[in-house]
Motif scaffolding. Structure first.
Motif, mmCIF file in Angstrom:
data_model
loop_
_atom_site.group_PDB
_atom_site.id
_atom_site.type_symbol
_atom_site.label_atom_id
_atom_site.label_comp_id
_atom_site.label_asym_id
_atom_site.label_seq_id
_atom_site.Cartn_x
_atom_site.Cartn_y
_atom_site.Cartn_z
ATOM 1 N N ALA A 124 0.816 -1.220 0.000
ATOM 2 C CA ALA A 124 0.000 0.000 0.000
ATOM 3 C C ALA A 124 0.847 1.267 0.000
ATOM 4 C CB ALA A 124 -0.956 0.002 1.188
ATOM 5 N N SER A 125 2.068 1.147 -0.517
ATOM 6 C CA SER A 125 3.014 2.279 -0.546
ATOM 7 C C SER A 125 3.224 2.882 0.839
ATOM 8 C CB SER A 125 2.537 3.356 -1.521
ATOM 9 O OG SER A 125 2.437 2.833 -2.838
ATOM 10 N N GLY A 126 3.012 2.061 1.863
ATOM 11 C CA GLY A 126 3.242 2.500 3.238
ATOM 12 C C GLY A 126 2.032 3.077 3.936
ATOM 13 N N ALA A 127 0.945 3.319 3.233
ATOM 14 C CA ALA A 127 -0.279 3.840 3.850
ATOM 15 C C ALA A 127 -1.157 2.653 4.230
ATOM 16 C CB ALA A 127 -1.010 4.772 2.894
ATOM 17 N N ILE A 128 -0.899 2.077 5.395
ATOM 18 C CA ILE A 128 -1.491 0.779 5.736
ATOM 19 C C ILE A 128 -2.771 0.878 6.546
ATOM 20 C CG2 ILE A 128 0.740 -0.359 5.568
ATOM 21 C CD1 ILE A 128 0.785 -0.463 8.657
ATOM 22 N N GLY A 129 -3.240 2.079 6.831
ATOM 23 C CA GLY A 129 -4.495 2.225 7.563
ATOM 24 C C GLY A 129 -5.623 1.487 6.882
ATOM 25 N N VAL A 144 6.026 4.629 6.773
ATOM 26 C CA VAL A 144 4.735 3.969 6.949
ATOM 27 C C VAL A 144 3.834 4.893 7.760
ATOM 28 C CG1 VAL A 144 3.530 2.058 8.097
ATOM 29 C CG2 VAL A 144 5.584 1.610 6.744
ATOM 30 N N THR A 145 2.600 5.043 7.302
ATOM 31 C CA THR A 145 1.619 5.842 8.041
ATOM 32 C C THR A 145 0.391 4.999 8.338
ATOM 33 O OG1 THR A 145 0.593 6.654 5.989
ATOM 34 C CG2 THR A 145 2.372 7.981 6.933
ATOM 35 N N ILE A 146 -0.177 5.237 9.509
ATOM 36 C CA ILE A 146 -1.421 4.584 9.906
ATOM 37 C C ILE A 146 -2.444 5.686 10.090
ATOM 38 C CG2 ILE A 146 -2.548 3.144 11.648
ATOM 39 C CD1 ILE A 146 0.150 1.802 12.134
ATOM 40 N N GLY A 147 -3.235 5.922 9.048
ATOM 41 C CA GLY A 147 -4.204 7.003 9.046
ATOM 42 C C GLY A 147 -5.593 6.574 9.436
ATOM 43 N N SER A 148 -5.814 5.277 9.567
ATOM 44 C CA SER A 148 -7.046 4.708 10.099
ATOM 45 C C SER A 148 -6.679 3.398 10.768
ATOM 46 C CB SER A 148 -8.087 4.501 8.994
ATOM 47 O OG SER A 148 -7.591 3.658 7.972
ATOM 48 N N ASP A 149 -7.599 2.827 11.522
ATOM 49 C CA ASP A 149 -7.283 1.629 12.297
ATOM 50 C C ASP A 149 -6.760 0.514 11.391
ATOM 51 O OD1 ASP A 149 -8.253 3.068 14.408
ATOM 52 O OD2 ASP A 149 -10.046 1.836 14.708
ATOM 53 N N ALA A 165 12.022 1.545 6.444
ATOM 54 C CA ALA A 165 13.254 2.280 6.165
ATOM 55 C C ALA A 165 13.146 3.747 6.546
ATOM 56 C CB ALA A 165 13.615 2.156 4.688
ATOM 57 N N GLY A 166 11.923 4.290 6.529
ATOM 58 C CA GLY A 166 11.715 5.689 6.885
ATOM 59 C C GLY A 166 11.093 5.832 8.250
ATOM 60 N N THR A 167 10.146 6.755 8.368
ATOM 61 C CA THR A 167 9.482 7.008 9.638
ATOM 62 C C THR A 167 8.231 6.148 9.775
ATOM 63 O OG1 THR A 167 8.197 8.822 8.690
ATOM 64 C CG2 THR A 167 10.326 9.380 9.698
ATOM 65 N N LEU A 168 7.751 6.020 11.016
ATOM 66 C CA LEU A 168 6.481 5.365 11.311
ATOM 67 C C LEU A 168 5.622 6.365 12.066
ATOM 68 C CD1 LEU A 168 4.535 2.928 11.615
ATOM 69 C CD2 LEU A 168 5.805 2.317 13.692
ATOM 70 N N SER A 169 4.434 6.661 11.541
ATOM 71 C CA SER A 169 3.558 7.616 12.222
ATOM 72 C C SER A 169 2.144 7.064 12.312
ATOM 73 C CB SER A 169 3.552 8.961 11.499
ATOM 74 O OG SER A 169 3.102 8.823 10.176
ATOM 75 N N VAL A 170 1.546 7.257 13.482
ATOM 76 C CA VAL A 170 0.174 6.828 13.742
ATOM 77 C C VAL A 170 -0.649 8.083 14.001
ATOM 78 C CG1 VAL A 170 -1.335 5.350 15.116
ATOM 79 C CG2 VAL A 170 1.072 4.714 14.790
ATOM 80 N N ALA A 171 -1.698 8.283 13.233
ATOM 81 C CA ALA A 171 -2.510 9.492 13.338
ATOM 82 C C ALA A 171 -3.307 9.509 14.643
ATOM 83 C CB ALA A 171 -3.448 9.586 12.137
ATOM 84 N N ALA A 172 -3.729 10.700 15.028
ATOM 85 C CA ALA A 172 -4.463 10.900 16.275
ATOM 86 C C ALA A 172 -5.702 10.014 16.335
ATOM 87 C CB ALA A 172 -4.871 12.366 16.411
ATOM 88 N N VAL A 191 12.375 0.241 12.849
ATOM 89 C CA VAL A 191 12.154 1.512 12.162
ATOM 90 C C VAL A 191 13.444 2.324 12.145
ATOM 91 C CG1 VAL A 191 10.702 3.559 12.049
ATOM 92 C CG2 VAL A 191 9.785 1.456 13.064
ATOM 93 N N ASN A 192 13.877 2.709 10.944
ATOM 94 C CA ASN A 192 15.098 3.502 10.825
ATOM 95 C C ASN A 192 14.876 4.975 11.130
ATOM 96 O OD1 ASN A 192 17.695 2.083 9.608
ATOM 97 N ND2 ASN A 192 15.907 1.033 8.785
ATOM 98 N N GLY A 193 13.692 5.487 10.858
ATOM 99 C CA GLY A 193 13.389 6.880 11.143
ATOM 100 C C GLY A 193 12.679 7.041 12.474
ATOM 101 N N ALA A 194 12.179 8.255 12.715
ATOM 102 C CA ALA A 194 11.478 8.538 13.958
ATOM 103 C C ALA A 194 10.126 7.832 13.998
ATOM 104 C CB ALA A 194 11.287 10.038 14.111
ATOM 105 N N VAL A 195 9.708 7.477 15.207
ATOM 106 C CA VAL A 195 8.383 6.892 15.439
ATOM 107 C C VAL A 195 7.543 7.921 16.182
ATOM 108 C CG1 VAL A 195 7.097 5.046 16.574
ATOM 109 C CG2 VAL A 195 9.323 4.556 15.532
ATOM 110 N N SER A 196 6.368 8.231 15.649
ATOM 111 C CA SER A 196 5.489 9.223 16.267
ATOM 112 C C SER A 196 4.084 8.651 16.404
ATOM 113 C CB SER A 196 5.450 10.494 15.421
ATOM 114 O OG SER A 196 4.556 11.441 15.983
ATOM 115 N N VAL A 197 3.595 8.629 17.640
ATOM 116 C CA VAL A 197 2.247 8.142 17.928
ATOM 117 C C VAL A 197 1.448 9.347 18.419
ATOM 118 C CG1 VAL A 197 0.874 6.474 19.221
ATOM 119 C CG2 VAL A 197 3.221 5.898 18.549
#
Length: 240
Positions: A124-129, A144-149, A165-172, A191-197
């Protein structure tokens, strides 16, 4: 009485029961809910179940916890932590124990990063929500982004490794949800980049971070946060 042929069948069935890659061995890093090289900052009140360790930085790298140093000098306690807080500046054997744990964290990161032949490449090109993720080795060459559950589904013996390889972010407010008996301890995000929850989000699984791990206001984690730089908490909850 179990006859030899029946025993062989039982062994064979057991050997194929677990799906996914070989588990990542955390060794002594598994003794900590949070482990960091450059410190753990906290905006109270947070709730951490499990021990916290930081090394080679001193106890000055543990901020926002209102530390009470134990009479032995080997660890501190905090009203926000159900467990102990360790730092490289505390009395022996703490510094040596932390050195081993930090080394084990690095070994686990190298192991998880080095796994080859992924089952899923750049899913999913990293958009796994919104996705349902079966056991396996996943690899992304960017973030990788998690924009939905997102749901991770499998049995209690199945395993997952997510190489980012990049960042991991989980949306509010978004969540990682476990289904089918899947266990957080069998899930590894390397995760090689920053992780933000983000605020109010929820994550499951072990985080092996090359850089920072940040949990914003009201974020929760059923996991271990193992960072090669800093961990920052803001009124967050961490259960290992």
């Amino acid at each position: 009485m179990i006859f030899p042929l029946t025993l062989c069948i039982l062994i064979a069935l057991d050997s194929v029961a677990a799906l996914g890659p070989a588990a990542v061995n955390l060794r002594t890093a598994a003794n900590y809910a949070i482990l960091s090289k450059t410190g753990v900052s906290n905006v109270p009140p947070s709730v951490i179940s499990g021990s916290i360790g930081t090394s080679p930085i001193a106890a000055t790298g543990l901020t926002g916890f209102s530390l009470t140093v134990d009479p032995t000098g080997q660890f501190s306690t905090s009203a926000q932590v159900v467990g102990k807080l360790f730092a490289a500046s505390y009395s022996a054997p703490t510094p040596a124990t932390l050195t081993v744990a930090i080394g084990d964290m690095g070994t686990a990161f190298t192991d998880a990063t080095g796994r080859v032949n992924p089952n899923f490449n750049n899913l999913a090109s990293g958009a796994i929500g919104g996705l349902v993720l079966a056991p396996g080795l996943y690899k992304w060459t960017s973030g990788v982004t998690i924009g939905s559950d997102v749901t991770i589904t499998g049995t209690a013996t199945d395993t997952w490794i997510f190489q980012v390889a990049g960042t991991l972010s989980v949306a509010a407010g978004k969540k990682i949800i476990l289904a089918g008996g899947a266990l957080a301890s069998n899930i590894v995000f390397v995760v090689n980049g920053a992780v933000s929850v983000a605020a109010g989000a929820h994550i499951e699984g072990v985080i092996l971070g090359k850089t920072s791990i940040t949990l914003l206001t009201g974020a929760t984690a059923n996991s271990r946060l193992l960072a090669q730089t800093a961990v920052a908490l803001q009124k967050a909850t961490v259960n290992n």
